[in-house]
Design a protein around this motif. Structure first.
Motif, short mmCIF file in Angstrom:
data_model
loop_
_atom_site.label_atom_id
_atom_site.label_comp_id
_atom_site.label_asym_id
_atom_site.label_seq_id
_atom_site.Cartn_x
_atom_site.Cartn_y
_atom_site.Cartn_z
N SER A 13 -82.11 32.88 52.63
CA SER A 13 -82.50 31.74 51.78
C SER A 13 -84.00 31.76 51.52
CB SER A 13 -82.13 30.43 52.47
OG SER A 13 -80.77 30.41 52.72
N GLN A 14 -84.76 32.04 52.58
CA GLN A 14 -86.21 32.06 52.44
C GLN A 14 -86.65 33.17 51.48
OE1 GLN A 14 -88.29 32.41 56.20
NE2 GLN A 14 -89.26 30.45 55.68
N ALA A 15 -86.00 34.33 51.62
CA ALA A 15 -86.33 35.45 50.75
C ALA A 15 -85.99 35.11 49.30
CB ALA A 15 -85.58 36.69 51.20
N LEU A 16 -84.86 34.43 49.12
CA LEU A 16 -84.39 34.08 47.79
C LEU A 16 -85.37 33.15 47.08
CD1 LEU A 16 -81.67 34.47 46.17
CD2 LEU A 16 -80.99 32.24 47.03
N LEU A 17 -85.94 32.22 47.84
CA LEU A 17 -86.84 31.24 47.23
C LEU A 17 -88.30 31.60 47.47
CD1 LEU A 17 -84.95 27.99 48.27
CD2 LEU A 17 -84.86 29.15 46.09
N ALA A 18 -88.53 32.86 47.80
CA ALA A 18 -89.90 33.36 48.04
C ALA A 18 -90.66 32.46 49.01
CB ALA A 18 -90.63 33.51 46.71
N GLY A 19 -90.00 32.04 50.06
CA GLY A 19 -90.68 31.27 51.12
C GLY A 19 -90.71 29.78 50.89
N SER A 20 -90.33 29.32 49.68
CA SER A 20 -90.46 27.88 49.42
C SER A 20 -89.19 27.11 49.78
CB SER A 20 -90.81 27.65 47.95
OG SER A 20 -89.76 28.12 47.13
N VAL A 21 -88.52 27.57 50.83
CA VAL A 21 -87.28 26.91 51.26
C VAL A 21 -87.59 25.55 51.88
CG1 VAL A 21 -87.23 27.93 53.58
CG2 VAL A 21 -85.09 27.42 52.45
N ARG A 22 -86.66 24.62 51.74
CA ARG A 22 -86.88 23.27 52.30
C ARG A 22 -87.04 23.34 53.82
NH1 ARG A 22 -83.77 18.17 49.78
NH2 ARG A 22 -84.56 18.41 47.67
N ARG A 23 -87.86 22.47 54.37
CA ARG A 23 -88.01 22.43 55.82
C ARG A 23 -87.49 21.11 56.33
NH1 ARG A 23 -90.42 26.96 56.60
NH2 ARG A 23 -91.97 27.71 55.14
N TRP A 24 -87.02 21.12 57.56
CA TRP A 24 -86.53 19.87 58.13
C TRP A 24 -87.70 19.08 58.72
CZ3 TRP A 24 -87.55 20.14 63.36
CH2 TRP A 24 -87.60 21.40 63.93
N THR A 25 -87.55 17.79 58.72
CA THR A 25 -88.65 16.96 59.22
C THR A 25 -88.29 16.29 60.54
OG1 THR A 25 -87.83 15.27 57.74
CG2 THR A 25 -89.79 16.48 57.02
N LYS A 26 -86.99 16.12 60.76
CA LYS A 26 -86.60 15.47 62.01
C LYS A 26 -85.80 16.47 62.86
CE LYS A 26 -84.05 11.56 63.87
NZ LYS A 26 -83.34 10.32 63.62
N ILE A 232 -76.85 29.85 43.18
CA ILE A 232 -77.06 29.85 44.64
C ILE A 232 -78.51 29.48 44.94
CG2 ILE A 232 -77.27 31.41 46.63
CD1 ILE A 232 -74.56 32.40 45.99
N LYS A 233 -79.39 30.01 44.11
CA LYS A 233 -80.81 29.70 44.28
C LYS A 233 -81.04 28.19 44.10
CE LYS A 233 -84.98 31.97 42.64
NZ LYS A 233 -85.48 32.95 41.70
N GLN A 234 -80.41 27.64 43.09
CA GLN A 234 -80.58 26.19 42.83
C GLN A 234 -80.04 25.35 43.98
OE1 GLN A 234 -79.01 24.98 39.00
NE2 GLN A 234 -79.80 26.84 38.04
N ILE A 235 -78.85 25.72 44.48
CA ILE A 235 -78.25 24.96 45.58
C ILE A 235 -79.14 25.05 46.82
CG2 ILE A 235 -76.25 24.81 47.14
CD1 ILE A 235 -74.55 25.98 44.79
N THR A 236 -79.64 26.26 47.08
CA THR A 236 -80.50 26.46 48.26
C THR A 236 -81.79 25.65 48.12
OG1 THR A 236 -79.59 28.69 48.38
CG2 THR A 236 -81.51 28.25 49.75
N ALA A 237 -82.36 25.70 46.92
CA ALA A 237 -83.61 24.96 46.68
C ALA A 237 -83.40 23.46 46.85
CB ALA A 237 -84.13 25.26 45.28
N ALA A 238 -82.20 22.99 46.52
CA ALA A 238 -81.91 21.56 46.65
C ALA A 238 -81.54 21.19 48.09
CB ALA A 238 -80.77 21.19 45.70
N GLY A 239 -81.53 22.18 48.97
CA GLY A 239 -81.24 21.93 50.39
C GLY A 239 -79.76 21.85 50.71
N GLY A 240 -78.89 22.39 49.86
CA GLY A 240 -77.44 22.30 50.07
C GLY A 240 -76.86 23.42 50.92
N MET A 241 -77.62 24.50 51.11
CA MET A 241 -77.08 25.58 51.94
C MET A 241 -78.19 26.41 52.56
SD MET A 241 -75.57 28.38 49.22
CE MET A 241 -75.54 29.82 50.24
#
Lengths: 575, 220
Positions: A13-26, A232-241
Motif C-alpha cells: 500500500s505504501q509503495a502504491l501511494l508513494a509513501g503517502s498512505v494514511r496513518r493511524w492516530t489511536k 485499488i489506489k483510490q480505496i487505499t488512499a481513502a483508508g479502506g484497505m
C-alpha cells in the motif's frame, strides 16, 4: 540467497501511494491485555516490536471502521480489507481486531472462519494469552443457523470479521453476511479477487458504491487492468484497505520452450481438423461438449510430450539433493479422432499418471495425489468418493512431508516437537510428489521447513488458471521457509500450451494489477514463454505454408500439359 | 493471437433482446404479483439450517436447487391461477392472450425434472466416453455461459419482469443452470433468446432417448 522472511513484509500500500498512505492516530491495540499473565511476551512484541505489520493492520482497520465519515454499503455498513499475503499474521490481526473492537464499543465481535481453521485460530488465541470473552467464533459453514439464533435473541455485534474472505466468491456466503446484525465488516484474505466480479464485490463493500456502477465504470475503460489498479489506489488512499506481502523466495528458470516434434504437430492438426468436422454438424449443447473434449485431448497430448524432459529435470534436481514438487493435470483421454492400430480409440494416460509410470520404471518411489472428480466439491452425492480420495492423498502427502511424526491411538498423525517446542527434523520417505493443479492449495508443509532438509524444486506444466498456478508456487515459498525454491515452467509451442499460457498470462496480469509483488516474476516468465512459443509456432507455420506452396507449384507444373510435353523430351525419358 | 483463433469454436447462442410481443403480465388480471411474492418468501436460512456443517460449495449447490424449485413452483402457480381466472373470464378482452400463455403449461413438466439434472450430470461424469455424456456436459456448460450473459444483462431492465426473475439468481447462480433457464424461457417465450433454450433441451433429450432412455425415467 537472502531470506526475505527475515524482514517485515513489503508494504504494498505504501509503495502504491508513494509513501503517502494514511496513518493511524489511536493505538487501539494498547487496550488489549492478556488474560493469562504468564503469556504476555508475544502480544507485547507485536505491540512494540520492530515489525509493525500486525499493529498497523489492527489500528488502520479500527480507525477506518470507527470513523463515522467512512463510506457505507447499501445496508449502512463500513468495511475494511486486510489484503495481506500468506505468513503476514492475518489470524493474529483478526483476533486482536476482534478484541480491540469489542473493548472499544462494548459489543461482542463476530469472527467467522472455515470449520477446519477453528482449531488453529483457538491455538493463536492461546499463544497471544487471550481468552474468547467478547468474541463469538463461528464456522462459516454454520453461519446460517447461528444467525437465525442470533436474530431471535436480538444480538448485535460490533464488527463481523471474515477470515479467508475469498469465500465471498460464493453468493450464499455474501447473502448470509448481509444478514449479520452488525454495522461493520472486516475482511482478511491473501487472495480476495480472482476476477472482475470478485473485485467489484469487495470494491462495492469498501466504497459503498453499487456493484453495477463499478462494473460499468471499469468495463468502459480502454485498459481494464489500469482501471483496476487505479481503483485499488483510490480505496487505499481513502483508508479502506491495506496490503503487505512477502516477495517470492527463490529463483525462476528463464523461459525456454521445447519445440514440438513433427509427429506431435501432426497429432494436433488431426485433432483440430477432426473436431472441426464433428462440431460442424452438431447441435449447440454437443458443440459445447466437443470444445471441452478437444481442450482435454489437446492438453493431455501436449503434456504427454513433456514426460521425458520433465523426468530428466526431476533426476537432475534429485541429483542435486533437492526434493521435487511437480504440478500438472491428470486427465486421461480416449480420442474421438485418433485411432490405435487395432482401430480402437487411442487411449492416453493423464500427464501425472504418465509421469508416475516413468518415475516408477526407474525404481524411484514418489507420492502421487489423485484428482477429485469434477463437481465433487459441490455435489453432495459425490462427497463420499471425494472423502476416500482425500484420505489416500493425505497418506501420500505424509510420505513427502519432512519432520518427525507419530500416530496417536485414534490413528491421527501428529508432529513431534522438541523441548523448545520446535518441530523435530526427520527426512521424508519420498523425495518427489506429483500434485494435480486442482489440489494445489491447502498443503502448508511442502516447503523447506528445516534448515537440514533438502531445498525444494517446483516443476510446472502450463495451467490456464492463474489462481491455481500461484497456489502451486506458494507451496515452496512460505513464511517458515529455510531455503529458496527454484521454479521451472515446462512448455512447448503446441496450440494447447499457447492457449493455456495466454489465459494464464491474463489471469496473472489481473492479480498483478491488484498489487501483488510476489506474482511479478511469474508474469514476466509467462509472457516470455508465450512470446517464445508463439514466435516458434509462427515460424514453423510459415515454413509449412512455404512447403505447401512449393508442393502445390510442383504439382501444378506436373499437371501442366506444356510441362508434361517438355519433361517427356528430357534425355532418358522413354517416348 | 492466431494460434488460438484457429481452434474450432462452437456457434454463439442468440443474444438479441428483441421481443416478438409484449411480455405477458398476469399481475393486473390476478391482482397479485406471484413472482414478487415468491421472491419475498424465499426462506433466508432454509438451506443453511437444513445442511449445517456441509462444505460451503455443497450448501451453495443445495441453495441453487431450492431456488430452482421455487422458480418452478411459482410458474406452476401462475399457470394454475390463470387457469382459474380463464374459466371465470372467457369473454374478457385479455382471454385470448391468457389462453395463448397457458399453452406453455404442457412444457413445464414435473418438478422432479430438477433433481433429475443431478443424476444426469453425475452419470455423464462417470461415463464421459459415451457420446451422450458429451451432450449432457456440454449442455450444462452452454447454459452456464448463457445464464451468465442474462445475469449481466438483467440490470439494464428496470422494472421488466424478465430482469426481475433473473435478478433472483444473484444470490444463487445455479449449479444446473438449465433448470432456471427453461423456467425463464417458458415464462418469457416472446423474448428472442428464449426459444433456443427449449431447443437445446429438446436436442439433448432426443440424444438421451435414442441412446440411454433409462436416464429420463420419471421425468416425462
Amino acid at each position: 540467497m537472502d531470506n526475505p522472511f527475515d524482514r517485515p513484509p513489503i508494504n504494498v500500500s505504501q509503495a502504491l501511494l508513494a509513501g503517502s498512505v494514511r496513518r493511524w492516530t489511536k493505538d487501539y491495540l494498547a487496550a488489549v491485555s492478556p488474560a493469562t499473565p504468564d503469556k504476555t511476551r508475544l502480544l507485547e512484541s507485536l505491540r512494540t516490536g520492530e515489525d509493525p505489520t500486525i499493529r498497523d493492520g489492527v489500528n488502520l482497520a479500527l480507525s477506518h471502521l470507527l470513523d463515522p465519515a467512512s463510506p457505507k454499503d447499501g445496508s449502512g455498513r463500513a468495511a475494511f480489507l486486510v489484503h495481506d499475503g500468506t505468513g503476514t499474521g492475518k489470524s493474529f490481526q483478526a483476533i486482536l481486531a476482534a478484541k480491540a473492537m469489542a473493548h472499544e464499543t462494548g459489543e461482542p465481535a463476530l469472527l467467522i472462519t472455515r470449520a477446519n481453521l477453528l482449531s488453529p485460530l483457538q491455538r493463536d488465541l492461546d499463544r497471544l494469552g487471550l481468552d474468547s470473552s467478547q468474541i463469538e467464533i463461528v464456522a462459516i459453514e454454520e453461519l446460517g443457523p447461528f444467525l437465525k439464533e442470533a436474530q431471535g435473541q436480538r444480538q448485535r455485534f460490533s464488527v463481523t470479521i471474515v477470515d479467508e474472505a475469498q469465500d465471498c466468491r460464493l453468493p450464499e456466503v455474501r447473502r448470509l453476511l448481509d444478514k449479520v446484525p452488525s454495522g461493520r465488516l472486516l475482511f482478511f484474505s491473501a487472495t480476495p479477487f480472482h476476477n472482475i466480479n470478485e473485485f467489484c464485490y469487495f470494491n462495492s463493500k469498501l466504497t459503498g458504491r453499487p456493484i453495477q456502477e463499478i462494473k460499468s465504470e471499469l468495463t468502459s475503460k480502454p485498459d481494464l487492468l489500469a482501471a483496476v489498479s487505479d481503483q485499488i489506489k483510490q480505496i487505499t488512499a481513502a483508508g479502506g484497505m491495506v496490503q503487505r506481502e512477502f516477495p517470492f523466495y527463490g529463483s525462476v528458470l528463464p523461459a525456454g520452450t521445447i519445440p514440438l516434434r513433427a509427429e506431435s504437430q501432426s497429432v494436433e492438426t488431426q485433432l483440430i481438423d477432426g473436431y472441426a468436422r464433428l462440431i460442424r454438424g452438431a447441435d449447440l449443447p454437443r458443440q459445447a461438449g466437443l470444445v471441452r473434449d478437444l481442450d482435454s485431448e489437446m492438453n493431455t497430448a501436449s503434456d504427454n510430450t513433456k514426460v521425458a524432459t520433465i523426468f530428466e529435470r526431476t533426476l537432475e534436481a534429485l541429483s542435486q539433493n533437492k526434493k521435487v514438487i511437480l504440478f500438472g493435470d491428470d486427465v486421461p483421454t480416449a480420442s474421438r479422432i485418433l485411432r490405435d492400430a487395432d482401430g480402437l480409440p487411442k487411449e492416453s494416460a493423464g500427464f501425472l499418471s504418465a509421469m508416475k509410470a516413468a518415475i516408477a520404471a526407474h525404481g524411484i518411489e514418489c507420492s502421487f495425489l489423485r484428482t477429485f472428480p469434477d463437481g465433487s466439491e459441490s455435489v453432495p452425492v459425490l462427497a463420499r468418493e471425494r472423502a476416500e480420495i482425500e484420505l489416500t492423498n493425505a497418506e501420500q502427502m505424509a510420505l513427502f512431508v519432512d519432520g518427525a511424526c507419530k500416530t496417536n491411538e485414534s490413528g491421527q498423525r501428529f508432529e513431534v516437537r522438541g523441548p523448545d517446542n520446535r518441530p523435530i527434523y526427520a527426512p521424508s520417505l519420498t523425495k518427489v510428489i506429483l500434485i494435480p493443479y486442482s489440489q494445489a492449495a491447502g498443503w502448508p508443509e511442502l516447503n523447506q521447513r528445516f534448515s537440514a532438509a533438502p531445498e525444494v524444486s517446483i516443476i510446472l506444466t502450463p495451467s490456464a488458471n492463474a489462481d491455481q498456478f500461484m497456489q502451486a508456487i506458494g507451496r515452496g515459498s512460505r513464511r517458515n521457509s529455510q531455503g529458496p525454491t527454484d521454479v521451472q515452467l515446462v512448455a512447448n509451442d503446441s496450440r494447447a500450451d499457447c492457449r493455456r499460457l495466454s489465459q494464464l498470462l491474463r489471469g496473472l496480469q489481473f492479480i498483478a494489477a491488484t498489487g501483488s509483488p510476489a506474482v511479478a516474476p511469474f508474469v514476466s516468465l509467462t509472457a516470455d514463454f508465450l512470446e517464445k512459443a508463439s514466435s516458434q509456432r509462427a515460424l514453423r507455420d510459415q515454413r509449412l505454408i512455404q512447403l505447401q506452396k512449393s508442393q502445390r507449384q510442383r504439382s501444378a507444373r506436373i499437371l501442366d500439359p506444356n510441362f508434361l510435353r517438355l519433361a517427356s523430351r528430357q534425355p532418358g525419358v522413354r517416348q | 493471437m492466431d494460434t488460438i483463433d484457429h481452434l474450432p469454436k462452437a456457434a454463439e447462442p442468440v443474444s438479441s433482446t428483441y421481443l416478438a410481443s409484449p411480455v405477458f403480465d398476469s399481475t393486473k388480471l390476478l391482482k397479485r404479483d406471484v413472482w414478487q411474492e415468491a421472491f419475498n418468501q424465499l426462506d433466508t436460512f432454509a438451506e443453511s439450517n437444513a445442511n449445517p456443517g456441509l462444505p460451503l460449495e455443497q450448501q451453495q449447490c443445495l441453495r441453487d436447487l431450492s431456488v430452482d424449485r421455487v422458480l418452478h413452483t411459482t410458474l406452476a402457480r401462475e399457470f394454475m391461477l390463470l387457469e382459474t381466472w380463464f374459466r371465470k373470464n372467457r369473454r374478457h378482452p385479455e382471454s385470448n392472450n391468457v389462453a395463448a400463455f397457458l399453452q406453455r403449461k404442457q412444457q413445464l413438466g414435473p418438478i422432479e425434472w430438477i433433481d433429475q439434472q443431478e443424476l444426469l450430470y453425475v452419470w455423464a461424469l462417470r461415463n464421459e466416453r459415451e457420446e451422450v455424456a458429451t451432450s449432457i456436459l456440454g449442455w450444462r456448460l452452454l447454459c452456464q455461459e448463457f445464464a451468465d450473459s442474462l445475469l449481466a444483462w438483467s440490470p439494464e431492465t428496470d422494472g421488466d419482469l424478465r430482469g426481475l426473475v433473473i435478478r433472483s439468481w444473484q444470490d444463487s447462480h445455479g449449479f444446473y443452470p438449465q433448470n432456471r433457464l427453461r423456467i425463464w424461457a417458458l415464462r418469457f417465450l416472446e423474448d428472442a433468446r428464449a426459444p433456443q433454450v427449449l431447443v437445446w433441451e429438446m436436442a439433448v433429450n432426443q440424444v438421451i432417448l435414442d441412446t440411454r432412455p433409462e436416464l429420463l425415467i420419471g421425468t416425462r
